[in-house]
Write an enzyme that holds these catalytic residues in place. Structure first.
Site, PDB file in Angstrom:
ATOM      1  N   GLU A 109       0.854  -1.185   0.000  1.00  0.00           N
ATOM      2  CA  GLU A 109       0.000   0.000   0.000  1.00  0.00           C
ATOM      3  C   GLU A 109       0.889   1.232   0.000  1.00  0.00           C
ATOM      4  O   GLU A 109       1.890   1.289   0.710  1.00  0.00           O
ATOM      5  CB  GLU A 109      -0.941  -0.006   1.208  1.00  0.00           C
ATOM      6  CG  GLU A 109      -1.937  -1.156   1.169  1.00  0.00           C
ATOM      7  CD  GLU A 109      -2.928  -1.122   2.320  1.00  0.00           C
ATOM      8  OE1 GLU A 109      -3.175  -0.023   2.860  1.00  0.00           O
ATOM      9  OE2 GLU A 109      -3.449  -2.195   2.676  1.00  0.00           O
ATOM     10  N   ASP A 135      -9.466   1.576  21.046  1.00  0.00           N
ATOM     11  CA  ASP A 135     -10.705   1.035  21.606  1.00  0.00           C
ATOM     12  C   ASP A 135     -10.441  -0.295  22.296  1.00  0.00           C
ATOM     13  O   ASP A 135     -10.609  -1.365  21.716  1.00  0.00           O
ATOM     14  CB  ASP A 135     -11.754   0.867  20.505  1.00  0.00           C
ATOM     15  CG  ASP A 135     -13.106   0.442  21.067  1.00  0.00           C
ATOM     16  OD1 ASP A 135     -13.283   0.526  22.298  1.00  0.00           O
ATOM     17  OD2 ASP A 135     -13.978   0.037  20.281  1.00  0.00           O
ATOM     18  N   GLU A 148      -5.421   3.448  11.782  1.00  0.00           N
ATOM     19  CA  GLU A 148      -6.058   2.223  11.295  1.00  0.00           C
ATOM     20  C   GLU A 148      -5.305   0.991  11.783  1.00  0.00           C
ATOM     21  O   GLU A 148      -5.908  -0.042  12.080  1.00  0.00           O
ATOM     22  CB  GLU A 148      -6.146   2.207   9.770  1.00  0.00           C
ATOM     23  CG  GLU A 148      -7.067   1.079   9.300  1.00  0.00           C
ATOM     24  CD  GLU A 148      -7.044   0.848   7.805  1.00  0.00           C
ATOM     25  OE1 GLU A 148      -7.930   0.125   7.325  1.00  0.00           O
ATOM     26  OE2 GLU A 148      -6.146   1.350   7.129  1.00  0.00           O
TER      27      GLU A 148
END
Length: 447
Positions: free
Chosen positions: A132, A201, A143
């Protein structure tokens, strides 16, 4: 006589200190004065950290991290300069670099982190996904944390018990040495997120941060954050006054736990299965129950987590935090004020607040269900959570026009919270394209 109610620590906050003193300068003095010959009467406000509010403490932790990063980069450049002069053999990278594949993100991360020394974790983190092209200016890193956390918490690893009532997790009772690196990785991951100012999270309850800071005693009330049902049962036991407790409730000094579908009974004390709970020993039973769940059952698991955390952050500013403050800083908050989000948004080029396409966008956005709005936030920023102080703590969204056709999808630049929004011909097409973009949100490429 009723137990006196403790005064909350935030009652002592002096928010005015943020404007009255140079907190960074005060911290520098606090850190260096032990090396200086000065009047002992000169004090630092850091000696009275209970006066600092959360904003000030976060500023200090970030400032300390910046100083450590600068020192790590400086040491790397000095090392490389000496290499050029022939004094050393190998060069070192001034960044903490991770190159990972999406489908083996856990394996790749563990393998690479194990090769680094503790000092390397003081360097700025930079992440690259295999094949990428995206450059990590913050969005890829966000991310990375999101995907890695999601994968680690996968039930297939059996590392955590999920408490359905609260959505929180806790360490699985049954320890397996093979997954110790995973527990250490989660601790490192948590600290790296803090160190690199990235929300993560991890649905741990407050008690994790109590243990990490070792400041406040763990008690029965902490059970409420895992299982309100168990908390209620133990509270009911505590308040039960009748003499028939032993025959009515039939509790013994053991606890039933589940591991991969198998139910096991664990004794809370020697011979506990044959010792019934009565009015005289019920407090002991509750204390042992809480101690088992939060301490004994996960001693090695938590030690691995804590060692991973401390290899990154083991600094003075961390000692200034209370558990609830550190928790808020790590995971952010889920108080989504979407109207405030709209007010903070900026526009570039021909777009402005009253432009028809922009008005369509907000009409569509506000009619999305909550989960879709969170997906949009993830699409835009790389995280579906809000910083602890709300939208004011993050870059505002900027919307700019990208194309003038109905073919292209909206594109996000997560590093800068920029949304490229084509000038669609209708609100219906805008809605279709926006939903398509946020539903297929994964991967970074140069645009």
């Amino acid at each position: 006589m009723a137990k006196p109610e403790l005064v909350r620590h935030d009652a002592f906050y002096m928010k005015e200190l943020n404007d009255m003193i140079d907190i960074k300068r005060d911290y520098d003095f606090w850190q260096t004065r032990r090396y200086l010959t000065i009047d002992k009467k000169i004090v630092s406000f850091c000696d009275y950290a209970f006066l600092f509010d959360l904003k000030a403490k976060i500023l200090l932790l970030q400032y300390h991290g910046q100083l450590e990063m600068q020192e790590a980069i400086r040491n790397a450049f000095m090392h490389n300069f000496q290499t050029m002069m022939g004094a050393r053999v190998e060069t070192v990278n001034p960044l903490l670099m991770l190159h990972v594949h999406r489908n083996t993100i856990v394996k790749d991360t563990i393998a690479q982190l194990d090769k680094y020394k503790d000092d390397d974790f003081k360097k700025p983190l930079q992440v690259y996904f295999h094949n990428e092209e995206g450059l990590d200016a913050g969005g890829i890193r966000k991310e990375f944390f999101l995907l890695l956390t999601k994968e680690i918490l996968n039930p297939q690893y059996g590392m955590f018990t999920v408490y359905e009532e609260t959505g929180t997790i806790w360490f699985n009772d049954f320890y397996d040495e093979e997954v110790e690196p995973m527990y250490k990785l989660i601790g490192t991951l948590c600290a790296l997120a803090v160190y690199n100012i990235t929300i993560i999270d991890l649905p741990f309850p407050l008690v994790l941060y109590k243990k990490l800071l070792n400041k406040i005693k763990i008690d029965l009330d902490d059970m409420k954050s895992l299982s309100p049902t168990i908390h209620h049962s133990l509270k009911s036991l505590l308040h039960y006054k009748e003499d028939d407790l032993e025959t009515t409730l039939c509790y013994a000094f053991d606890i039933e736990r589940e591991f991969y579908g198998e139910r096991r009974r664990i004794e809370l004390k020697t011979g506990g299965s044959s010792i019934m709970v009565n009015q005289k020993n019920k407090q002991e039973f509750i204390d042992l129950y809480i101690d088992y769940v939060f301490n004994k059952s996960c001693e090695k698991q938590f030690q691995a987590f804590a060692s991973g955390f401390r290899r990154v952050i083991n600094s003075k500013p961390l000692e200034l935090f209370y558990p609830d403050e550190l928790m808020s800083f790590v995971i952010g908050n889920t108080n989504y004020d979407w109207n405030e989000f709209q007010k903070k948004t900026e526009y570039k080029g021909e777009y402005h607040a009253n432009h028809p396409v922009i008005q369509w966008f907000w009409q569509v956005f506000h009619k999305l269900v909550e989960n879709e709005k969170k997906k949009f936030l993830l699409f835009l920023t790389g995280s579906d959570r809000v910083p602890v102080f709300g939208w004011s703590q993050t870059l505002p969204m900027t919307i700019q026009r990208s194309h003038t056709d109905d073919i292209h999808l909206p594109v996000s630049h997560t590093c800068f919270n920029i949304l490229d929004l084509p000038s669609y011909s209708s609100k219906e097409i805008l809605k279709t394209k926006l939903l398509e973009a946020i539903q297929h949100n994964q991967g970074f490429n140069l645009v």
